[in-house]
Design a protein around this motif. Structure first.
Motif, PDB file in Angstrom:
ATOM      1  N   GLY A  72      -5.742  -4.378 -34.836  1.00 14.53           N
ATOM      2  CA  GLY A  72      -6.159  -2.986 -34.888  1.00 14.53           C
ATOM      3  C   GLY A  72      -6.548  -2.478 -36.259  1.00 14.53           C
ATOM      4  O   GLY A  72      -6.580  -1.255 -36.480  1.00 14.53           O
ATOM      5  N   PHE A  73      -6.853  -3.370 -37.182  1.00 14.12           N
ATOM      6  CA  PHE A  73      -7.309  -2.965 -38.508  1.00 14.12           C
ATOM      7  C   PHE A  73      -8.837  -2.934 -38.543  1.00 14.12           C
ATOM      8  O   PHE A  73      -9.517  -3.662 -37.820  1.00 14.12           O
ATOM      9  N   GLY A  74      -9.375  -2.092 -39.423  1.00 19.19           N
ATOM     10  CA  GLY A  74     -10.822  -1.973 -39.530  1.00 19.19           C
ATOM     11  C   GLY A  74     -11.462  -3.204 -40.143  1.00 19.19           C
ATOM     12  O   GLY A  74     -12.516  -3.664 -39.695  1.00 19.19           O
ATOM     13  N   ARG A  75     -10.832  -3.754 -41.163  1.00 18.21           N
ATOM     14  CA  ARG A  75     -11.359  -4.964 -41.807  1.00 18.21           C
ATOM     15  C   ARG A  75     -10.201  -5.740 -42.413  1.00 18.21           C
ATOM     16  O   ARG A  75      -9.161  -5.174 -42.748  1.00 18.21           O
ATOM     17  N   TRP A  76     -10.396  -7.036 -42.514  1.00 18.82           N
ATOM     18  CA  TRP A  76      -9.363  -7.881 -43.092  1.00 18.82           C
ATOM     19  C   TRP A  76      -9.996  -9.121 -43.700  1.00 18.82           C
ATOM     20  O   TRP A  76     -11.125  -9.498 -43.371  1.00 18.82           O
ATOM     21  N   HIS A  77      -9.249  -9.724 -44.600  1.00 17.48           N
ATOM     22  CA  HIS A  77      -9.703 -10.938 -45.263  1.00 17.48           C
ATOM     23  C   HIS A  77      -8.516 -11.883 -45.396  1.00 17.48           C
ATOM     24  O   HIS A  77      -7.417 -11.470 -45.776  1.00 17.48           O
ATOM     25  N   CYS A  78      -8.744 -13.152 -45.066  1.00 18.98           N
ATOM     26  CA  CYS A  78      -7.689 -14.159 -45.124  1.00 18.98           C
ATOM     27  C   CYS A  78      -8.197 -15.366 -45.894  1.00 18.98           C
ATOM     28  O   CYS A  78      -9.265 -15.898 -45.592  1.00 18.98           O
ATOM     29  N   GLU A  79      -7.435 -15.776 -46.882  1.00 19.30           N
ATOM     30  CA  GLU A  79      -7.782 -16.953 -47.670  1.00 19.30           C
ATOM     31  C   GLU A  79      -6.537 -17.823 -47.817  1.00 19.30           C
ATOM     32  O   GLU A  79      -5.441 -17.311 -48.063  1.00 19.30           O
ATOM     33  N   VAL A  80      -6.704 -19.130 -47.666  1.00 25.20           N
ATOM     34  CA  VAL A  80      -5.566 -20.047 -47.738  1.00 25.20           C
ATOM     35  C   VAL A  80      -5.515 -20.720 -49.105  1.00 25.20           C
ATOM     36  O   VAL A  80      -6.510 -21.244 -49.593  1.00 25.20           O
ATOM     37  N   GLU A  81      -4.335 -20.664 -49.709  1.00 25.24           N
ATOM     38  CA  GLU A  81      -4.053 -21.367 -50.961  1.00 25.24           C
ATOM     39  C   GLU A  81      -3.173 -22.577 -50.649  1.00 25.24           C
ATOM     40  O   GLU A  81      -2.227 -22.464 -49.880  1.00 25.24           O
ATOM     41  N   GLU A  82      -3.464 -23.703 -51.280  1.00 23.01           N
ATOM     42  CA  GLU A  82      -2.579 -24.861 -51.181  1.00 23.01           C
ATOM     43  C   GLU A  82      -1.782 -24.990 -52.463  1.00 23.01           C
ATOM     44  O   GLU A  82      -2.337 -24.992 -53.555  1.00 23.01           O
ATOM     45  N   HIS A  83      -0.476 -25.050 -52.318  1.00 27.47           N
ATOM     46  CA  HIS A  83       0.414 -25.240 -53.459  1.00 27.47           C
ATOM     47  C   HIS A  83       1.147 -26.558 -53.256  1.00 27.47           C
ATOM     48  O   HIS A  83       1.727 -26.784 -52.191  1.00 27.47           O
ATOM     49  N   VAL A  84       1.128 -27.412 -54.256  1.00 29.37           N
ATOM     50  CA  VAL A  84       1.846 -28.682 -54.195  1.00 29.37           C
ATOM     51  C   VAL A  84       2.920 -28.674 -55.274  1.00 29.37           C
ATOM     52  O   VAL A  84       2.613 -28.690 -56.470  1.00 29.37           O
ATOM     53  N   LEU A  85       4.172 -28.601 -54.838  1.00 29.33           N
ATOM     54  CA  LEU A  85       5.304 -28.667 -55.756  1.00 29.33           C
ATOM     55  C   LEU A  85       5.740 -30.118 -55.878  1.00 29.33           C
ATOM     56  O   LEU A  85       5.536 -30.911 -54.949  1.00 29.33           O
ATOM     57  N   ARG A  86       6.343 -30.471 -56.997  1.00 30.97           N
ATOM     58  CA  ARG A  86       6.722 -31.872 -57.213  1.00 30.97           C
ATOM     59  C   ARG A  86       8.169 -31.953 -57.675  1.00 30.97           C
ATOM     60  O   ARG A  86       8.636 -31.118 -58.442  1.00 30.97           O
ATOM     61  N   TYR A  87       8.842 -32.972 -57.204  1.00 34.18           N
ATOM     62  CA  TYR A  87      10.267 -33.148 -57.451  1.00 34.18           C
ATOM     63  C   TYR A  87      10.540 -34.585 -57.876  1.00 34.18           C
ATOM     64  O   TYR A  87       9.907 -35.523 -57.380  1.00 34.18           O
ATOM     65  N   ALA A  88      11.515 -34.748 -58.756  1.00 31.70           N
ATOM     66  CA  ALA A  88      11.903 -36.091 -59.179  1.00 31.70           C
ATOM     67  C   ALA A  88      12.577 -36.840 -58.037  1.00 31.70           C
ATOM     68  O   ALA A  88      12.360 -38.049 -57.860  1.00 31.70           O
ATOM     69  N   GLN A  89      13.373 -36.120 -57.251  1.00 32.62           N
ATOM     70  CA  GLN A  89      14.086 -36.714 -56.129  1.00 32.62           C
ATOM     71  C   GLN A  89      14.012 -35.774 -54.928  1.00 32.62           C
ATOM     72  O   GLN A  89      13.857 -34.561 -55.092  1.00 32.62           O
ATOM     73  N   LEU A  90      14.170 -36.337 -53.734  1.00 35.13           N
ATOM     74  CA  LEU A  90      14.145 -35.526 -52.521  1.00 35.13           C
ATOM     75  C   LEU A  90      15.233 -34.462 -52.541  1.00 35.13           C
ATOM     76  O   LEU A  90      15.041 -33.354 -52.040  1.00 35.13           O
ATOM     77  N   SER A  91      16.381 -34.780 -53.133  1.00 35.79           N
ATOM     78  CA  SER A  91      17.478 -33.819 -53.178  1.00 35.79           C
ATOM     79  C   SER A  91      17.079 -32.530 -53.884  1.00 35.79           C
ATOM     80  O   SER A  91      17.604 -31.455 -53.585  1.00 35.79           O
ATOM     81  N   GLY A  92      16.138 -32.598 -54.830  1.00 31.25           N
ATOM     82  CA  GLY A  92      15.667 -31.396 -55.508  1.00 31.25           C
ATOM     83  C   GLY A  92      15.002 -30.436 -54.543  1.00 31.25           C
ATOM     84  O   GLY A  92      15.203 -29.212 -54.614  1.00 31.25           O
ATOM     85  N   LEU A  93      14.205 -30.965 -53.615  1.00 32.73           N
ATOM     86  CA  LEU A  93      13.552 -30.130 -52.605  1.00 32.73           C
ATOM     87  C   LEU A  93      14.563 -29.567 -51.622  1.00 32.73           C
ATOM     88  O   LEU A  93      14.560 -28.361 -51.342  1.00 32.73           O
ATOM     89  N   THR A  94      15.437 -30.407 -51.089  1.00 32.95           N
ATOM     90  CA  THR A  94      16.366 -29.935 -50.066  1.00 32.95           C
ATOM     91  C   THR A  94      17.362 -28.924 -50.628  1.00 32.95           C
ATOM     92  O   THR A  94      17.699 -27.941 -49.959  1.00 32.95           O
TER      93      THR A  94
END
Length: 262
Positions: free
Chosen positions: A184-206
């Motif tokens: 129900g909006f008059g106009r809209w704009h959608c753009e996708v950003e990709e972010h890649v984070l990096r970790y030394a070990q999987l435990s850092g992410l979890t």
């Protein structure tokens, strides 16, 4: 997402528990929100402003500084609001609220800002129409949300280990765009950003996901503790994604501006 996928009570409890650790682990979230804030038109001068899904109040404070107006922070997680109140200036106000049932008068707001919160809504279309109803003509809903492809490495690694749902599932971009067109909006704009984070070990992410309160919140997750054997298998599977800079974790972020017709 459907009601079967996300339990809002569990979402609120998880983020409430993470209130004190959230800011220390939220560099990515701050980057996403800052990118969203930067997308708002320079000449846009809202007076009635809501930070929806405000969390610890980081962007509530940023919005207050940018527009020199009081900003109301709304969040489903009461623990987050208590923490935000303890960290913030007196001009801010905090309300426990559900994005799908906004406690706002019709046509009362100029800007509803929401960064990385609406992906936890079981009925996103209802949240969008609630925002549209609360906005004045010419008002803006600015929000960012995660879409399908987020944490794909973790999802694929778990698929080699067992058949359970271990990773939060997010809406395909095409489905999101369809909802945006229906809101129900008059106009809209959608753009996708990709972010890649990096970790030394999987435990850092979890550990980071746990600190943020954003670990697995879907129905269908396995009960009880994850056994050591499964964790070893997961770690081995995730190692197949290792790059010279570390283990990648990909986030697909939709940045969206929606304007109500004047």
């Amino acid at each position: 997402m459907t009601e079967m996928v996300i339990d809002k009570r569990r979402v609120a409890e998880s983020f409430s528990r993470a209130a004190s650790s959230y800011d220390q682990a939220a560099e990515f979230q701050r980057q996403v929100g800052s990118n969203l804030l930067a997308r708002l038109p320079e000449r846009f001068a809202p007076q009635a402003i809501i930070d929806l899904g405000c969390g610890t109040g980081y962007f509530t404070r940023a919005l207050t500084q940018r527009y020199q107006q009081p900003v109301m922070g709304l969040d489903l997680a009461e623990g987050m609001l208590r923490f935000a109140n303890s960290q913030s200036i007196a001009e801010s106000s905090w309300v426990v609220a559900d994005a799908e049932a906004l406690p706002l008068k019709t046509g009362s707001q100029d800007l509803i800002f929401s960064s990385l919160a609406l992906q936890w809504c079981p009925d996103l279309l209802r949240a969008l129409t609630q925002a549209a109803q609360a906005l004045r003509p010419g008002g803006c809903l600015a929000f960012s949300t995660l879409v399908e492809g987020t944490l794909t490495e973790l999802q694929q690694a778990w698929q080699t280990v067992d058949g359970f749902v271990h990773v939060n599932r997010f809406m395909p971009l095409a489905d999101l765009q369809q909802l945006l067109a229906m809101a129900g909006f008059g106009r809209w704009h959608c753009e996708v950003e990709e972010h890649v984070l990096r970790y030394a070990q999987l435990s850092g992410l979890t550990q980071e996901l746990k600190a943020l309160g954003a670990h697995n919140l879907n129905a269908g997750r396995p009960g009880g503790l994850t056994g050591r054997a499964r964790l070893r298998a997961l770690t081995q599977a995730y190692e197949s994604f290792r790059q010279p800079a570390g283990l990648p974790a990909t986030y697909q972020v939709a940045q969206i501006l929606m304007f109500k017709e004047s």
